[in-house]
Design a protein around this motif. Sequence first.
Motif, mmCIF file in Angstrom:
data_model
loop_
_atom_site.group_PDB
_atom_site.id
_atom_site.type_symbol
_atom_site.label_atom_id
_atom_site.label_comp_id
_atom_site.label_asym_id
_atom_site.label_seq_id
_atom_site.Cartn_x
_atom_site.Cartn_y
_atom_site.Cartn_z
ATOM 1 N N SER A 54 0.829 -1.201 0.000
ATOM 2 C CA SER A 54 0.000 0.000 0.000
ATOM 3 C C SER A 54 0.866 1.254 0.000
ATOM 4 N N PRO A 55 0.420 2.288 -0.707
ATOM 5 C CA PRO A 55 1.178 3.543 -0.690
ATOM 6 C C PRO A 55 1.278 4.083 0.737
ATOM 7 N N GLY A 56 2.423 4.561 1.091
ATOM 8 C CA GLY A 56 2.607 5.144 2.421
ATOM 9 C C GLY A 56 2.980 4.151 3.502
ATOM 10 N N VAL A 57 2.952 2.852 3.204
ATOM 11 C CA VAL A 57 3.322 1.837 4.197
ATOM 12 C C VAL A 57 4.791 1.482 3.989
ATOM 13 N N ASP A 58 5.571 1.581 5.049
ATOM 14 C CA ASP A 58 6.972 1.156 5.014
ATOM 15 C C ASP A 58 6.979 -0.348 5.259
ATOM 16 N N ASP A 59 6.934 -1.122 4.188
ATOM 17 C CA ASP A 59 6.765 -2.567 4.294
ATOM 18 C C ASP A 59 7.876 -3.248 5.076
ATOM 19 N N ARG A 60 9.099 -2.809 4.898
ATOM 20 C CA ARG A 60 10.204 -3.449 5.611
ATOM 21 C C ARG A 60 10.144 -3.157 7.106
ATOM 22 N N ALA A 61 9.858 -1.929 7.472
ATOM 23 C CA ALA A 61 9.728 -1.574 8.893
ATOM 24 C C ALA A 61 8.548 -2.312 9.522
ATOM 25 N N LEU A 62 7.440 -2.430 8.791
ATOM 26 C CA LEU A 62 6.269 -3.139 9.308
ATOM 27 C C LEU A 62 6.585 -4.609 9.530
ATOM 28 N N LEU A 63 7.264 -5.240 8.583
ATOM 29 C CA LEU A 63 7.634 -6.645 8.744
ATOM 30 C C LEU A 63 8.562 -6.827 9.941
ATOM 31 N N ARG A 64 9.557 -5.947 10.089
ATOM 32 C CA ARG A 64 10.465 -6.029 11.248
ATOM 33 C C ARG A 64 9.676 -5.890 12.556
ATOM 34 N N GLU A 65 8.752 -4.947 12.622
ATOM 35 C CA GLU A 65 7.941 -4.741 13.833
ATOM 36 C C GLU A 65 7.122 -5.987 14.151
ATOM 37 N N LEU A 66 6.503 -6.567 13.138
ATOM 38 C CA LEU A 66 5.694 -7.775 13.357
ATOM 39 C C LEU A 66 6.550 -8.919 13.889
ATOM 40 N N VAL A 67 7.665 -9.178 13.234
ATOM 41 C CA VAL A 67 8.499 -10.329 13.589
ATOM 42 C C VAL A 67 9.191 -10.133 14.933
ATOM 43 N N GLN A 68 9.758 -8.966 15.161
ATOM 44 C CA GLN A 68 10.579 -8.757 16.352
ATOM 45 C C GLN A 68 9.769 -8.397 17.596
ATOM 46 N N ASN A 69 8.621 -7.742 17.430
ATOM 47 C CA ASN A 69 7.916 -7.216 18.599
ATOM 48 C C ASN A 69 6.471 -7.649 18.759
ATOM 49 N N ARG A 70 5.868 -8.264 17.763
ATOM 50 C CA ARG A 70 4.437 -8.555 17.845
ATOM 51 C C ARG A 70 4.090 -10.034 17.852
ATOM 52 N N LEU A 71 5.056 -10.906 17.579
ATOM 53 C CA LEU A 71 4.757 -12.338 17.554
ATOM 54 C C LEU A 71 5.184 -13.011 18.848
ATOM 55 N N LYS A 72 4.383 -13.988 19.261
ATOM 56 C CA LYS A 72 4.789 -14.849 20.359
ATOM 57 C C LYS A 72 5.921 -15.747 19.872
ATOM 58 N N GLY A 73 6.551 -16.458 20.781
ATOM 59 C CA GLY A 73 7.718 -17.280 20.458
ATOM 60 C C GLY A 73 7.534 -18.220 19.287
#
Length: 148
Positions: A54-73
Amino acid sequence: TFSFVGVDHSAGALNVARERFPGPNHSFIQADLNDLPQLEGRFDLAVAVATLQSPGVDDRALLRELVQNRLKGQGGVILALPNSRYEGSALRYGARVKNSSEPDLSLLVKDAAFYRKYLQQHRFRVFVTGTYYLFLTAVRAKDKGKTS
Protein backbone atom coordinates in the motif's frame (compact mmCIF):
# COMPACT_ATOMS: atom_id res chain seq x y z
CA THR A 1 -10.85 -19.79 22.82
CA PHE A 2 -9.16 -17.43 20.45
CA SER A 3 -9.16 -13.71 19.97
CA PHE A 4 -8.81 -11.65 16.84
CA VAL A 5 -7.49 -8.10 16.49
CA GLY A 6 -8.02 -6.30 13.20
CA VAL A 7 -6.18 -3.11 12.30
CA ASP A 8 -7.17 -0.78 9.48
CA HIS A 9 -6.98 2.92 8.72
CA SER A 10 -10.54 2.97 7.36
CA ALA A 11 -13.33 3.53 9.89
CA GLY A 12 -15.87 2.30 7.34
CA ALA A 13 -14.07 -1.00 6.81
CA LEU A 14 -13.79 -1.48 10.57
CA ASN A 15 -17.53 -0.84 11.01
CA VAL A 16 -18.30 -3.53 8.44
CA ALA A 17 -15.92 -5.92 10.25
CA ARG A 18 -17.59 -5.20 13.59
CA GLU A 19 -21.00 -5.99 12.08
CA ARG A 20 -19.76 -9.23 10.51
CA PHE A 21 -17.74 -10.37 13.53
CA PRO A 22 -19.49 -9.26 16.71
CA GLY A 23 -18.47 -10.56 20.08
CA PRO A 24 -15.98 -10.19 22.85
CA ASN A 25 -13.22 -12.15 21.09
CA HIS A 26 -12.99 -9.72 18.18
CA SER A 27 -11.58 -6.22 18.43
CA PHE A 28 -10.95 -3.72 15.68
CA ILE A 29 -8.56 -0.80 15.92
CA GLN A 30 -8.32 2.19 13.64
CA ALA A 31 -4.62 2.87 13.19
CA ASP A 32 -1.88 3.58 10.71
CA LEU A 33 0.15 0.44 10.04
CA ASN A 34 3.29 2.53 10.28
CA ASP A 35 2.43 3.18 13.94
CA LEU A 36 1.91 -0.32 15.36
CA PRO A 37 3.66 0.44 18.67
CA GLN A 38 0.27 1.70 19.91
CA LEU A 39 -1.02 -1.87 19.54
CA GLU A 40 -0.57 -3.88 22.72
CA GLY A 41 0.26 -7.54 23.05
CA ARG A 42 1.90 -10.35 21.15
CA PHE A 43 0.11 -12.64 18.76
CA ASP A 44 0.16 -16.25 17.57
CA LEU A 45 -0.39 -15.24 13.95
CA ALA A 46 0.00 -12.04 11.96
CA VAL A 47 -1.88 -11.83 8.65
CA ALA A 48 -1.34 -9.02 6.14
CA VAL A 49 -3.43 -9.22 2.96
CA ALA A 50 -2.55 -6.71 0.23
CA THR A 51 -1.28 -4.18 2.78
CA LEU A 52 2.49 -4.28 2.52
CA GLN A 53 2.41 -2.78 -0.98
CA SER A 54 0.00 0.00 0.00
CA PRO A 55 1.18 3.54 -0.69
CA GLY A 56 2.61 5.14 2.42
CA VAL A 57 3.32 1.84 4.20
CA ASP A 58 6.97 1.16 5.01
CA ASP A 59 6.76 -2.57 4.29
CA ARG A 60 10.20 -3.45 5.61
CA ALA A 61 9.73 -1.57 8.89
CA LEU A 62 6.27 -3.14 9.31
CA LEU A 63 7.63 -6.65 8.74
CA ARG A 64 10.46 -6.03 11.25
CA GLU A 65 7.94 -4.74 13.83
CA LEU A 66 5.69 -7.78 13.36
CA VAL A 67 8.50 -10.33 13.59
CA GLN A 68 10.58 -8.76 16.35
CA ASN A 69 7.92 -7.22 18.60
CA ARG A 70 4.44 -8.55 17.84
CA LEU A 71 4.76 -12.34 17.55
CA LYS A 72 4.79 -14.85 20.36
CA GLY A 73 7.72 -17.28 20.46
CA GLN A 74 6.14 -19.79 18.08
CA GLY A 75 4.07 -17.21 16.20
CA GLY A 76 3.64 -17.34 12.45
CA VAL A 77 3.11 -14.93 9.58
CA ILE A 78 0.94 -15.01 6.46
CA LEU A 79 1.63 -12.32 3.87
CA ALA A 80 -0.56 -12.01 0.76
CA LEU A 81 0.83 -9.94 -2.10
CA PRO A 82 -1.51 -9.10 -4.99
CA ASN A 83 -0.47 -10.84 -8.19
CA SER A 84 -3.40 -9.63 -10.26
CA ARG A 85 -5.81 -6.77 -10.76
CA TYR A 86 -9.04 -6.09 -12.55
CA GLU A 87 -9.25 -3.82 -15.57
CA GLY A 88 -12.97 -3.44 -16.03
CA SER A 89 -14.21 -7.02 -15.80
CA ALA A 90 -11.00 -8.61 -17.11
CA LEU A 91 -8.50 -10.19 -14.73
CA ARG A 92 -4.90 -9.23 -15.45
CA TYR A 93 -1.80 -10.73 -13.86
CA GLY A 94 1.14 -8.66 -12.73
CA ALA A 95 1.56 -5.10 -11.58
CA ARG A 96 0.70 -2.19 -13.80
CA VAL A 97 3.80 -0.15 -14.52
CA LYS A 98 3.75 3.46 -15.71
CA ASN A 99 4.75 3.92 -19.35
CA SER A 100 4.25 0.23 -20.14
CA SER A 101 1.31 -1.61 -21.65
CA GLU A 102 2.49 -4.96 -20.30
CA PRO A 103 2.35 -6.08 -16.66
CA ASP A 104 5.62 -6.41 -14.78
CA LEU A 105 6.19 -8.86 -11.94
CA SER A 106 9.68 -7.65 -11.06
CA LEU A 107 8.59 -5.48 -8.09
CA LEU A 108 6.43 -8.28 -6.66
CA VAL A 109 9.26 -10.80 -7.03
CA LYS A 110 11.75 -8.39 -5.45
CA ASP A 111 9.48 -7.78 -2.43
CA ALA A 112 8.63 -11.47 -2.01
CA ALA A 113 12.32 -12.40 -2.15
CA PHE A 114 13.15 -9.81 0.52
CA TYR A 115 10.33 -10.98 2.84
CA ARG A 116 11.33 -14.62 2.38
CA LYS A 117 15.00 -13.96 3.09
CA TYR A 118 14.22 -11.79 6.12
CA LEU A 119 11.90 -14.41 7.60
CA GLN A 120 14.41 -17.19 6.99
CA GLN A 121 17.10 -15.14 8.74
CA HIS A 122 14.76 -15.05 11.75
CA ARG A 123 14.44 -18.83 11.78
CA PHE A 124 11.17 -19.22 9.92
CA ARG A 125 10.39 -21.86 7.36
CA VAL A 126 8.78 -20.01 4.46
CA PHE A 127 6.39 -21.42 1.86
CA VAL A 128 5.48 -19.41 -1.24
CA THR A 129 2.23 -20.34 -3.01
CA GLY A 130 -0.62 -18.70 -4.87
CA THR A 131 -2.09 -17.54 -8.14
CA TYR A 132 -4.13 -14.36 -7.81
CA TYR A 133 -2.25 -13.53 -4.63
CA LEU A 134 1.26 -14.63 -3.81
CA PHE A 135 1.16 -16.07 -0.27
CA LEU A 136 4.21 -16.24 1.95
CA THR A 137 3.40 -18.50 4.89
CA ALA A 138 6.07 -18.51 7.58
CA VAL A 139 6.25 -20.83 10.57
CA ARG A 140 9.01 -21.01 13.16
CA ALA A 141 11.61 -23.65 12.37
CA LYS A 142 11.93 -26.30 15.05
CA ASP A 143 15.28 -26.52 16.78
CA LYS A 144 17.11 -29.70 15.85
CA GLY A 145 17.80 -31.91 18.81
CA LYS A 146 15.02 -30.41 20.92
CA THR A 147 11.89 -32.35 21.70
CA SER A 148 8.59 -30.68 22.37
